[in-house]
Design an enzyme around this catalytic site. Structure first.
Site, short mmCIF file in Angstrom:
data_model
loop_
_atom_site.label_atom_id
_atom_site.label_comp_id
_atom_site.label_asym_id
_atom_site.label_seq_id
_atom_site.Cartn_x
_atom_site.Cartn_y
_atom_site.Cartn_z
N ALA A 38 -9.37 -77.68 2.94
CA ALA A 38 -9.69 -76.25 2.95
C ALA A 38 -11.13 -76.02 3.41
O ALA A 38 -11.39 -75.15 4.25
CB ALA A 38 -9.46 -75.66 1.56
N SER A 66 -3.98 -88.62 8.03
CA SER A 66 -4.15 -87.40 8.81
C SER A 66 -4.52 -87.66 10.26
O SER A 66 -4.54 -86.73 11.07
CB SER A 66 -5.22 -86.51 8.16
OG SER A 66 -4.84 -86.08 6.88
N CYS A 124 -19.97 -74.38 -5.77
CA CYS A 124 -19.73 -73.03 -5.25
C CYS A 124 -20.24 -71.95 -6.20
O CYS A 124 -20.88 -70.97 -5.77
CB CYS A 124 -18.25 -72.84 -4.96
SG CYS A 124 -17.14 -73.32 -6.30
N HIS A 132 -14.48 -66.11 -5.68
CA HIS A 132 -14.84 -66.16 -7.09
C HIS A 132 -15.51 -64.86 -7.53
O HIS A 132 -16.21 -64.21 -6.74
CB HIS A 132 -15.84 -67.29 -7.37
CG HIS A 132 -15.29 -68.67 -7.24
ND1 HIS A 132 -13.96 -68.96 -7.13
CD2 HIS A 132 -15.94 -69.88 -7.24
CE1 HIS A 132 -13.80 -70.28 -7.06
NE2 HIS A 132 -14.98 -70.86 -7.12
#
Length: 351
Positions: free
Chosen positions: A28, A55, A143, A257
């Protein structure tokens, strides 16, 4: 010569563009890093997308062109100017020194180096001067710590800060792409009247709120996320003894958030003065319309590079008048991760 001027490459290197590697490109935050580089038109000469072996071979788009994902390895950083890490701490500890040794500037989004005093922990709007300690690796903070310090650092500078009390309402993106997918899938199942046993998170996610899913310290009762936010906030604000209380909660929101913050200052401060201090602060946008009952919301913070701040009012629980309550919201993937990392890199490499 300023600190940043000392850290920049020569003008010719800037003009020809940067060779950039994104480690964890399929996650992400990795995907958001690609979009941020595109949207900010960062001068990228070449882009190397790195991920796990499973991946490798996938293709991702950058500026309209397909870029093949490569398996991360010891020689992945040859010729790279900037390595943006968006992987777990163990992987960062193993490969970030290799990238630095190859000559790349490393900006790491994991918790691996955040409390290493030899590694700057940087929010550009707050403590850019700490880049003077840069030794090739720079830590991108948690974050919540990023969003919180963008909102409270202007108040600390203006009024002095004695205490913070915080409650967070954290989006799925903080737990990664699998958690975002679980929120969507479990919501669809709930609306269809179908059972959906949680697979990524420990509790049902759709239409539910639960304590942050990080491990809880059995002695203190605080979880790992709360401990990180407290420690990193103190370090970013250069206030090692700042009293902070926090409760972190996971809510069914995709990527922004929200937090309720009570700040106690050195002396009584009227809410209008707090609003004025925030109105001119970098990285902050005031959303504070009492008449319309319109305050920061995650749906409006999503996709925005600024931290939305509002609901500014006196804390009636503090008769001294020193405390003010406010609400803040910010995009966890953007300013809470990818944008902050790219801003750091641009400050160092491009000025």
């Amino acid at each position: 010569m300023s600190v940043l001027e000392q850290l920049r490459p020569d003008a010719a290197a800037v003009q020809r563009g940067l060779s950039v590697a994104i480690v964890g490109a399929t996650g992400a935050v990795g995907g958001e890093l690609i979009r941020v580089l595109e949207q900010r038109q960062t001068p990228v000469r070449s882009l190397r997308l790195l991920a796990s072996a499973r991946s490798a071979g996938r293709t991702l788009s950058f500026r309209g062109e397909a870029v093949t994902v490569e398996a991360l390895g010891d020689d992945s950083f040859d010729g790279v100017d900037l390595a943006l890490f968006a992987v777990d701490s163990d992987t960062a500890r193993l490969y970030a020194p290799k990238a630095r040794a190859a000559g790349a500037l490393v900006v790491d989004n994991s918790s691996a180096f955040r409390m290493d005093l030899d590694t700057p922990l940087v929010v550009p709007e707050v403590n850019l001067e700490t880049l003077r300690h840069h030794r090739g690796i720079i830590a991108n903070p948690n974050c919540v710590a990023i969003l919180l310090t963008v909102a409270v650092a202007p108040l600390q500078r203006a009024f002095g800060l004695r205490r913070l009390q915080v409650a967070t309402y954290q989006a799925a993106s903080g737990a990664g792409q699998p958690a975002m997918e679980e929120l969507l899938a479990s919501t669809q199942a709930h609306l269809a009247g179908e059972a959906y046993p949680p697979k990524v998170l420990p509790h049902p996610y759709a239409f539910n709120v639960f304590s942050h899913n990080d491990t809880v310290d059995l002695e203190t009762g605080y979880n790992g996320e709360e401990a990180k936010v407290m420690a990193e906030t103190r370090r970013i604000l250069a206030s090692a003894s700042l009293p902070i209380g926090i409760t972190c909660v996971r809510v069914p929101v995709l990527r922004a958030h929200t937090m309720a913050v009570t700040a106690e200052f050195d002396a009584p401060v009227p809410p209008v003065a707090v609003r004025e201090a925030l109105a001119g602060a970098p990285g902050v946008r005031i959303v504070d319309d009492r008449a319309a009952n319109h305050f920061p919301m995650p749906c409006e913070a999503q996709g925005q590079g600024e931290v939305l701040v509002g609901r500014i009012r006196r804390d009636l629980g503090d008769p001294s008048g020193r405390s003010v309550a406010l609400l803040a919201a910010g995009d966890q993937l953007l300013k809470g991760a990818a944008l902050n990392a790219v801003q750091i890199a641009e400050k160092v490499l491009l000025g």
